[in-house]
Scaffold this motif. Sequence first.
Motif, short mmCIF file in Angstrom:
data_model
loop_
_atom_site.label_atom_id
_atom_site.label_comp_id
_atom_site.label_asym_id
_atom_site.label_seq_id
_atom_site.Cartn_x
_atom_site.Cartn_y
_atom_site.Cartn_z
N UNK A 123 -16.95 -2.83 16.77
CA UNK A 123 -17.77 -3.89 16.21
C UNK A 123 -19.03 -4.12 17.04
N UNK A 124 -18.86 -4.10 18.36
CA UNK A 124 -19.98 -4.44 19.24
C UNK A 124 -20.92 -3.27 19.51
N UNK A 125 -20.34 -2.06 19.60
CA UNK A 125 -21.15 -0.91 20.02
C UNK A 125 -21.21 0.22 19.00
N UNK A 126 -20.52 0.06 17.89
CA UNK A 126 -20.59 1.06 16.82
C UNK A 126 -19.95 2.39 17.16
N UNK A 127 -18.92 2.40 18.00
CA UNK A 127 -18.29 3.66 18.41
C UNK A 127 -17.56 4.30 17.23
N UNK A 128 -17.53 5.62 17.23
CA UNK A 128 -16.85 6.36 16.16
C UNK A 128 -15.65 7.16 16.68
N UNK A 129 -15.59 7.35 17.99
CA UNK A 129 -14.48 8.08 18.59
C UNK A 129 -14.26 7.59 20.02
N UNK A 130 -13.09 7.90 20.56
CA UNK A 130 -12.74 7.45 21.91
C UNK A 130 -12.01 8.56 22.66
N UNK A 131 -12.03 8.42 23.98
CA UNK A 131 -11.16 9.20 24.85
C UNK A 131 -10.23 8.19 25.52
N UNK A 132 -9.02 8.62 25.85
CA UNK A 132 -8.04 7.70 26.42
C UNK A 132 -7.31 8.33 27.59
N UNK A 133 -7.03 7.50 28.60
CA UNK A 133 -6.26 7.91 29.77
C UNK A 133 -5.15 6.89 29.98
N UNK A 134 -3.92 7.37 30.13
CA UNK A 134 -2.81 6.46 30.37
C UNK A 134 -1.99 6.89 31.56
N UNK A 135 -1.47 5.91 32.30
CA UNK A 135 -0.53 6.18 33.38
C UNK A 135 0.77 5.45 33.08
N UNK A 136 1.89 6.17 33.11
CA UNK A 136 3.21 5.58 32.91
C UNK A 136 3.27 4.85 31.56
N UNK A 137 3.54 3.55 31.56
CA UNK A 137 3.65 2.80 30.31
C UNK A 137 2.33 2.79 29.54
N UNK A 138 1.22 3.03 30.26
CA UNK A 138 -0.08 3.09 29.60
C UNK A 138 -0.18 4.20 28.57
N UNK A 162 -5.70 11.94 28.28
CA UNK A 162 -5.04 12.37 29.51
C UNK A 162 -3.80 11.51 29.68
N UNK A 163 -2.64 12.15 29.68
CA UNK A 163 -1.37 11.45 29.86
C UNK A 163 -0.86 11.74 31.26
N UNK A 164 -0.65 10.70 32.05
CA UNK A 164 -0.22 10.84 33.44
C UNK A 164 1.13 10.16 33.62
N UNK A 165 2.12 10.93 34.09
CA UNK A 165 3.45 10.38 34.39
C UNK A 165 4.07 9.65 33.20
N UNK A 166 3.97 10.26 32.04
CA UNK A 166 4.51 9.62 30.84
C UNK A 166 6.02 9.74 30.72
N UNK A 167 6.64 8.70 30.17
CA UNK A 167 8.10 8.72 29.96
C UNK A 167 8.39 8.72 28.46
N UNK A 168 7.92 9.75 27.81
CA UNK A 168 7.98 9.82 26.35
C UNK A 168 9.40 9.88 25.82
N UNK A 169 10.27 10.69 26.47
CA UNK A 169 11.65 10.83 26.00
C UNK A 169 12.55 9.72 26.53
N UNK A 220 -4.38 16.62 27.86
CA UNK A 220 -4.03 17.06 29.20
C UNK A 220 -2.85 16.22 29.66
N UNK A 221 -1.73 16.86 29.93
CA UNK A 221 -0.50 16.18 30.34
C UNK A 221 -0.26 16.45 31.83
N UNK A 222 -0.44 15.41 32.65
CA UNK A 222 -0.30 15.53 34.10
C UNK A 222 1.01 14.87 34.54
N UNK A 223 1.79 15.59 35.33
CA UNK A 223 3.05 15.02 35.81
C UNK A 223 3.27 15.40 37.27
#
Length: 285
Positions: A123-138, A162-169, A220-223
Amino acid sequence: MKKQKLTIIGLIIVVVAVIVGFAWVKTSKAQRYVQSTTPTLFFHGGGSSYHAEEHMVNAAKRAGVTNTVIRANVDPNGKVTLSGSMTKHSINPIVEVNYENNRQLDYSQHGRWAANVVKLLQKRYGIKQVKMVGHSLGNISIIYYELQNAQKKSMPKVVKQVDIAGHFAGLNFSQVPASIRQPAGLKLDSKTGKPNQMNATYQEMTKLRQVLPKNQVQVLNIYGDIGGQTDGTVPNVSSLSLKYLIASRAKSYREVKITGKQARHSKLHSNAKVDRALINFLWSK
């Protein structure tokens, strides 16, 4: 008098040389990276805050990726407040997402909160796509944002994650609900990464195999492995189960194992090797 003039001229030359040198270094660094207005959102882990994201964010700033960092605070009701300076033309802006309720185990809520942040940026900046980085629960914010929004053309799409230290299972803690607990004797198929057992949450996540647009997101899956195929908190088998969820639909999927003392779960978001890996993956030309 003549000597004094020469001294002044010499000082001016030195100052100009320093300024030109800094400008050259800045330009040189910028040339290494894409010059894009796509924002990158960082999501912290459980019981944590945006402070856990600062090491990675500062590494990106030092590398010359961006000068724009803002914060998105999400209150327990999901209301988002942005702080910091950003424009529609900011290059490689970074958004540090902070959840006030940092122990929320309703994974669907994480997806809604992430969407609230993205909607406000849109809404504020008119973005059309994003990149995301998560650690653990993130990482759950990323997965559930995709689950809930991948098919919505009105919502910005995730182009890199970028997924870092994910606990998907699942997590192998007895105190967590059965729906997110890691099944005993969990093993993955060597080719597909499919778990031999799935808890209720992982089964829900498998919907990604149908709803995620093909060839859109690069992953990118980092563990971490401190020995014994674990980062000390999350077994590698749980982190690597991301492959089955996303690899068949992703534009690219790559895994990076980090070893040593700094590969511990709580250290991965302040690990220099992780910094380099995510900077190269997210922004290098």
